[in-house]
Scaffold this motif. Structure first.
Motif, PDB file in Angstrom:
ATOM      1  N   PRO A 126       0.830  -1.212   0.000  1.00 27.50           N
ATOM      2  CA  PRO A 126       0.000   0.000   0.000  1.00 27.50           C
ATOM      3  C   PRO A 126       0.864   1.261   0.000  1.00 27.50           C
ATOM      4  O   PRO A 126       1.999   1.257   0.485  1.00 27.50           O
ATOM      5  N   LEU A 160      -8.564   2.058   4.478  1.00 34.10           N
ATOM      6  CA  LEU A 160      -9.038   2.688   3.244  1.00 34.10           C
ATOM      7  C   LEU A 160      -9.060   4.203   3.375  1.00 34.10           C
ATOM      8  O   LEU A 160      -9.541   4.742   4.364  1.00 34.10           O
ATOM      9  N   GLY A 201     -11.108   5.110  -1.011  1.00 36.30           N
ATOM     10  CA  GLY A 201     -11.308   3.884  -1.764  1.00 36.30           C
ATOM     11  C   GLY A 201     -10.037   3.097  -2.050  1.00 36.30           C
ATOM     12  O   GLY A 201     -10.080   2.068  -2.712  1.00 36.30           O
ATOM     13  N   HIS A 202      -8.895   3.562  -1.543  1.00 34.50           N
ATOM     14  CA  HIS A 202      -7.624   2.877  -1.755  1.00 34.50           C
ATOM     15  C   HIS A 202      -7.003   2.512  -0.408  1.00 34.50           C
ATOM     16  O   HIS A 202      -7.069   3.290   0.538  1.00 34.50           O
ATOM     17  N   VAL A 208      -4.169   2.309   2.137  1.00 35.41           N
ATOM     18  CA  VAL A 208      -2.914   3.002   2.429  1.00 35.41           C
ATOM     19  C   VAL A 208      -2.351   2.458   3.732  1.00 35.41           C
ATOM     20  O   VAL A 208      -3.091   1.943   4.571  1.00 35.41           O
ATOM     21  N   ASP A 254      -2.982  -0.186   8.199  1.00 31.99           N
ATOM     22  CA  ASP A 254      -3.503  -0.210   6.834  1.00 31.99           C
ATOM     23  C   ASP A 254      -5.008   0.033   6.900  1.00 31.99           C
ATOM     24  O   ASP A 254      -5.710  -0.604   7.691  1.00 31.99           O
TER      25      ASP A 254
END
Length: 157
Positions: A6, A81, A84-85, A87, A79
């Motif tokens: 990520p 969202l 929507g990704h 990281v 970790d």
């Protein structure tokens, strides 16, 4: 197939202690609702101190001149969202002691999705069934209130 790690997102967060050692938390509705410390991601060219002072103005309406940054209390890597990704957020938590009257959410310039501001007594923070992030915050606050500020930042889950 190679899975890339990520993207890294650095963030500065504050453990804000006010009158009677109450801790300020912000409530968000996402993910079933939760409480979290003020702060946010670093912008290009910022260090953690600059980012945190900016975020405290944006979220709490605090002027930089009234905030005295205390020691770094903790680190956390998580970790999750963002937009929507996935990281990998690398967070540094700093102690700030401030009079509750100086916090003025009406002056916040970017309250984003904050639904509520609340000063928590330690006893309630230790026993709440509500989701509070980061995990381990209540124990960290208890240690600080008892005068046991970590010499080096601890790692929070």
């Amino acid at each position: 197939m190679t899975i890339s790690p990520p993207a890294v997102r650095e963030a500065a967060r504050a453990v804000v202690l006010g009158d009677h050692d109450r801790v300020l938390l912000l409530r968000y509705d996402e993910n079933g609702g939760f409480w979290a410390t003020p702060g946010g991601s670093l912008e290009v060219g910022e260090d953690y101190t600059e980012a945190l002072l900016r975020e405290l103005g944006e979220e709490l309406g605090l002027d930089e001149g009234v905030v005295e940054l205390g020691p770094q209390l903790a680190d956390r890597s998580k970790d999750h969202l963002v937009g929507g990704h996935v990281v990998r957020q690398l967070e540094k938590y700093f102690l700030i002691r401030i009079a509750a009257a100086l916090v003025d959410p009406a002056r916040a310039t970017q309250p984003d999705t904050i639904r509520e501001y609340r000063w928590w007594p330690l006893a309630e923070l230790l026993t709440t069934p509500d989701a509070v992030y980061p995990e381990g915050l209540a124990d960290l606050v208890a240690a600080v209130v008892e005068g046991r500020v970590p010499e080096r930042p601890i790692v929070l889950p």
